[in-house]
Design a protein around this motif. Structure first.
Motif, PDB file in Angstrom:
ATOM      1  N   PHE A  56      54.412  38.739  73.647  1.00 24.87           N
ATOM      2  CA  PHE A  56      53.308  38.771  72.395  1.00 24.87           C
ATOM      3  C   PHE A  56      53.073  40.026  71.895  1.00 24.87           C
ATOM      4  CE2 PHE A  56      49.377  37.902  70.458  1.00 24.87           C
ATOM      5  CZ  PHE A  56      49.551  37.062  69.404  1.00 24.87           C
ATOM      6  N   GLU A  57      52.784  40.783  72.909  1.00 16.74           N
ATOM      7  CA  GLU A  57      52.341  42.248  72.661  1.00 16.74           C
ATOM      8  C   GLU A  57      53.387  42.897  71.673  1.00 16.74           C
ATOM      9  OE1 GLU A  57      51.431  43.846  76.185  1.00 16.74           O
ATOM     10  OE2 GLU A  57      49.267  43.349  75.954  1.00 16.74           O
ATOM     11  N   ALA A 117      53.272  44.192  67.744  1.00 14.54           N
ATOM     12  CA  ALA A 117      53.652  45.761  67.804  1.00 14.54           C
ATOM     13  C   ALA A 117      54.872  45.827  66.547  1.00 14.54           C
ATOM     14  CB  ALA A 117      53.921  46.264  69.073  1.00 14.54           C
ATOM     15  N   ASP A 118      55.753  44.923  66.689  1.00 10.90           N
ATOM     16  CA  ASP A 118      56.964  44.899  65.713  1.00 10.90           C
ATOM     17  C   ASP A 118      56.453  44.386  64.272  1.00 10.90           C
ATOM     18  OD1 ASP A 118      58.577  45.609  67.623  1.00 10.90           O
ATOM     19  OD2 ASP A 118      59.314  43.687  67.966  1.00 10.90           O
ATOM     20  N   ALA A 119      55.289  43.715  64.227  1.00 12.30           N
ATOM     21  CA  ALA A 119      54.803  43.426  62.828  1.00 12.30           C
ATOM     22  C   ALA A 119      54.200  44.335  62.341  1.00 12.30           C
ATOM     23  CB  ALA A 119      53.954  41.987  63.088  1.00 12.30           C
ATOM     24  N   ARG A 120      53.062  45.151  63.277  1.00 11.70           N
ATOM     25  CA  ARG A 120      52.499  46.039  62.514  1.00 11.70           C
ATOM     26  C   ARG A 120      53.266  47.120  62.175  1.00 11.70           C
ATOM     27  NH1 ARG A 120      49.760  50.610  64.739  1.00 11.70           N
ATOM     28  NH2 ARG A 120      47.887  51.219  63.786  1.00 11.70           N
ATOM     29  N   ALA A 121      54.473  47.556  63.097  1.00  9.58           N
ATOM     30  CA  ALA A 121      55.445  48.492  62.379  1.00  9.58           C
ATOM     31  C   ALA A 121      55.969  48.260  61.310  1.00  9.58           C
ATOM     32  CB  ALA A 121      56.324  48.780  63.543  1.00  9.58           C
ATOM     33  N   ARG A 122      56.278  46.935  60.806  1.00  8.36           N
ATOM     34  CA  ARG A 122      56.981  46.585  59.837  1.00  8.36           C
ATOM     35  C   ARG A 122      56.077  46.687  58.457  1.00  8.36           C
ATOM     36  NH1 ARG A 122      59.250  42.469  62.912  1.00  8.36           N
ATOM     37  NH2 ARG A 122      57.877  40.906  61.978  1.00  8.36           N
ATOM     38  N   GLU A 146      42.739  42.808  68.751  1.00  6.24           N
ATOM     39  CA  GLU A 146      41.727  41.673  68.678  1.00  6.24           C
ATOM     40  C   GLU A 146      42.791  40.332  68.587  1.00  6.24           C
ATOM     41  OE1 GLU A 146      39.095  41.656  65.299  1.00  6.24           O
ATOM     42  OE2 GLU A 146      37.991  43.153  66.392  1.00  6.24           O
ATOM     43  N   ALA A 147      43.935  40.436  67.737  1.00  3.09           N
ATOM     44  CA  ALA A 147      44.914  39.501  68.020  1.00  3.09           C
ATOM     45  C   ALA A 147      45.426  39.172  69.291  1.00  3.09           C
ATOM     46  CB  ALA A 147      45.821  39.545  66.912  1.00  3.09           C
ATOM     47  N   VAL A 148      45.895  40.156  69.853  1.00  3.22           N
ATOM     48  CA  VAL A 148      46.392  40.280  71.344  1.00  3.22           C
ATOM     49  C   VAL A 148      45.642  39.900  72.353  1.00  3.22           C
ATOM     50  CG1 VAL A 148      47.426  41.780  72.925  1.00  3.22           C
ATOM     51  CG2 VAL A 148      48.054  42.114  70.944  1.00  3.22           C
ATOM     52  N   ALA A 149      44.260  40.188  72.112  1.00  3.51           N
ATOM     53  CA  ALA A 149      43.206  39.870  73.289  1.00  3.51           C
ATOM     54  C   ALA A 149      42.921  38.224  73.102  1.00  3.51           C
ATOM     55  CB  ALA A 149      41.951  40.574  72.872  1.00  3.51           C
ATOM     56  N   ARG A 150      42.883  37.677  71.700  1.00  2.45           N
ATOM     57  CA  ARG A 150      42.690  36.398  71.547  1.00  2.45           C
ATOM     58  C   ARG A 150      43.746  35.648  72.208  1.00  2.45           C
ATOM     59  NH1 ARG A 150      40.833  38.016  66.621  1.00  2.45           N
ATOM     60  NH2 ARG A 150      43.020  37.340  65.676  1.00  2.45           N
ATOM     61  N   LEU A 163      45.492  49.841  56.980  1.00  7.21           N
ATOM     62  CA  LEU A 163      45.896  49.086  57.985  1.00  7.21           C
ATOM     63  C   LEU A 163      44.824  49.401  59.222  1.00  7.21           C
ATOM     64  CD1 LEU A 163      49.697  49.755  57.790  1.00  7.21           C
ATOM     65  CD2 LEU A 163      48.320  47.556  57.110  1.00  7.21           C
ATOM     66  N   SER A 164      44.436  48.480  59.858  1.00  5.35           N
ATOM     67  CA  SER A 164      43.356  48.484  60.900  1.00  5.35           C
ATOM     68  C   SER A 164      44.222  48.168  62.226  1.00  5.35           C
ATOM     69  CB  SER A 164      42.258  47.370  60.556  1.00  5.35           C
ATOM     70  OG  SER A 164      41.485  47.798  61.967  1.00  5.35           O
ATOM     71  N   PRO A 165      44.383  49.231  63.022  1.00  9.45           N
ATOM     72  CA  PRO A 165      44.920  48.989  64.317  1.00  9.45           C
ATOM     73  C   PRO A 165      44.132  47.836  65.412  1.00  9.45           C
ATOM     74  CG  PRO A 165      45.037  51.272  64.152  1.00  9.45           C
ATOM     75  CD  PRO A 165      44.109  50.566  63.007  1.00  9.45           C
ATOM     76  N   GLN A 166      42.786  47.832  64.802  1.00  8.35           N
ATOM     77  CA  GLN A 166      41.825  46.969  65.718  1.00  8.35           C
ATOM     78  C   GLN A 166      41.996  45.437  65.539  1.00  8.35           C
ATOM     79  OE1 GLN A 166      37.509  47.664  64.966  1.00  8.35           O
ATOM     80  NE2 GLN A 166      36.930  46.493  66.364  1.00  8.35           N
ATOM     81  N   SER A 167      42.597  44.967  64.291  1.00  5.61           N
ATOM     82  CA  SER A 167      42.989  43.445  64.263  1.00  5.61           C
ATOM     83  C   SER A 167      44.017  43.444  64.879  1.00  5.61           C
ATOM     84  CB  SER A 167      43.050  43.592  62.833  1.00  5.61           C
ATOM     85  OG  SER A 167      44.361  44.307  62.348  1.00  5.61           O
ATOM     86  N   TYR A 168      44.915  44.203  65.115  1.00  6.80           N
ATOM     87  CA  TYR A 168      46.293  43.803  66.090  1.00  6.80           C
ATOM     88  C   TYR A 168      45.840  43.722  67.508  1.00  6.80           C
ATOM     89  CZ  TYR A 168      49.328  44.641  62.212  1.00  6.80           C
ATOM     90  OH  TYR A 168      49.757  44.616  60.715  1.00  6.80           O
TER      91      TYR A 168
END
Length: 413
Positions: free
Chosen positions: A51-52, A56-61, A90-94, A83-88
């Motif tokens: 999932f991580e 990460a691939d989605a954020r890079a795209r 938080e998604a991984v944490a959830r 683009l906020s790295p924190q949102s990604y």
């Protein structure tokens, strides 16, 4: 290496030995908890990195799309997106939390289902049932030492249960056979002693009986009084009967060849009652010989008279109050295509004690050992009937009293 493993297995404080000393329930709890824990951790640590990577691939795209957007117009608006790295993160944490909760719930539910339903029904209960049965066996409780077949399943534990039941049943049969063999051995020891004694008694009786019989014959020759002759004739029959009894005592020591021939049953019963009726107690008893005149059996007359004397004497002695009644009857039976005659001797006494009834034909079984009984009358009768190829049985009548049945192969008169 093998030597070290052997020493480790012999060490009473090794991990394997300590685990082996646990109860089966604790072992299974440890094992399936460990299994589900490993399975849950494997699923968790396998899915989270995947999932991580997807995040990460989605954020890079998205970053690539924003950077490659043309200037001005729509592209200018894309360049203004932050683009906020924190949102990604938080998604991984959830995702981690959700996966942890889902896998944890599955783990708890699986453990609860195993421990509350499956394992108690199919493992713990059968094992506990076997332990209870073993405790009953050790305590000598034969009613609870066998596991009922309806409680035995078709798995390996059920196979062990069935094998255990068969082993216990075989052991009990062997114990009963051994006890029966010991009883027969004790009886044989007593009968051997009795055989030696009876042979000696028979030898001692023969001489005075011969003298008595000769004296009676002389008296018969010298008297003409009909009443006296009748009494002397009876005395002579009794004397001859005593001589035959004396000879039969030797049968405990050796077997004699007997002359077998077709015999009418009714006269044998009458002769036997004539000998038993000498007892003064017979005056208060009604005797009915209802044997059919046409009924014949194959046998030796002297020995069969002895049988009926023993049966009628037992019936007479069993009657405690007047008026007493003894009935002798007969009937035909078919056994394996052969015709048999069954003679019944019934009385209106108190019947046979339930404790004695199963062993009534064993030697020295009697309720009158302190009086006139020797406990051998029915044993002798059974032996004679067995030599004749017949059977003898005892039972209690429904309306009171005892019933003895003698069955012999039928003969033609």
């Amino acid at each position: 290496m093998g030597k070290m493993a052997t020493l480790s297995s012999r060490n009473p404080y090794s991990v394997g030995r300590l685990f082996g000393n646990l109860n089966v329930r604790l072992k299974l709890m440890v094992l399936h908890n460990l299994f589900f824990l490993v399975l849950t951790c494997a699923a968790y640590f396998s899915l989270i990195p995947l999932f991580e990577k997807l995040v990460a691939d989605a954020r890079a795209r998205e970053i690539t799309i924003v950077r490659q957007a043309p200037a001005g117009g729509q592209g200018q608006r894309l360049n203004q997106v932050k683009l906020s790295p924190q949102s990604y993160a938080e998604a991984v944490a959830r995702a981690k939390l959700t996966l942890f909760l889902v896998l944890g719930s599955i783990y708890v539910l699986a453990v609860l289902l195993l421990e509350s339903a499956i394992m108690p029904l199919y493992v713990y209960r059968p094992l506990r049932r076997m332990l209870e049965a073993d405790a009953a066996t050790q305590a000598g409780d034969r009613e609870r030492e066998l596991i009922p077949s309806e409680e035995i399943l078709g798995d390996e534990i059920g196979h062990i249960m069935r094998s255990r039941n068969k082993t216990i049943a075989a052991l009990r049969r062997q114990e009963e056979e051994l006890a029966s063999a010991l009883r027969r051995l004790e009886e044989q020891d007593r009968l051997v002693s009795l055989g030696m004694l009876s042979a000696s008694v028979a030898h001692e009786l023969n001489t005075p009986l011969a003298v008595l019989n000769g004296s009676i014959e002389k008296l018969i020759e010298t008297t003409r009084d009909p009443h006296t002759l009748d009494r002397l004739a009876r005395m002579q029959r009794v004397t001859q009967r005593l001589r035959r009894i004396s000879e039969s005592l030797v049968d405990f020591a050796k077997t004699r060849n007997q002359q077998m021939e077709p015999l009418a049953v009714r006269p044998l019963v009458d002769e036997a009652w004539g000998l038993v009726a000498i007892d003064e107690k017979s005056s208060g008893v009604e005797f009915f010989n209802q044997v059919r005149p046409e009924d014949h059996v194959i046998g030796n007359s002297d020995r069969l008279v002895q049988v009926f004397v023993n049966l009628l004497r037992n019936a007479l002695n069993a009657i405690e109050s007047s008026p007493g009644r003894i009935d002798v009857g007969s009937r035909h039976q078919q056994r394996a295509g052969q015709e048999w005659i069954t003679i019944t001797v019934e009385d209106n006494g108190p019947g046979i004690d339930a404790d004695i009834l199963p062993e009534i034909f064993d030697a020295f079984v009697t309720t009158r050992l302190d009086a006139r009984g020797t406990g051998l009358g029915l044993t002798v009768a059974e032996g004679i009937i067995t030599q004749h190829g017949g059977t003898i049985a005892a039972s209690n009548r429904a309306d009171g009293g005892a019933c003895l049945e003698v069955s012999l192969p039928a003969g033609r008169g």
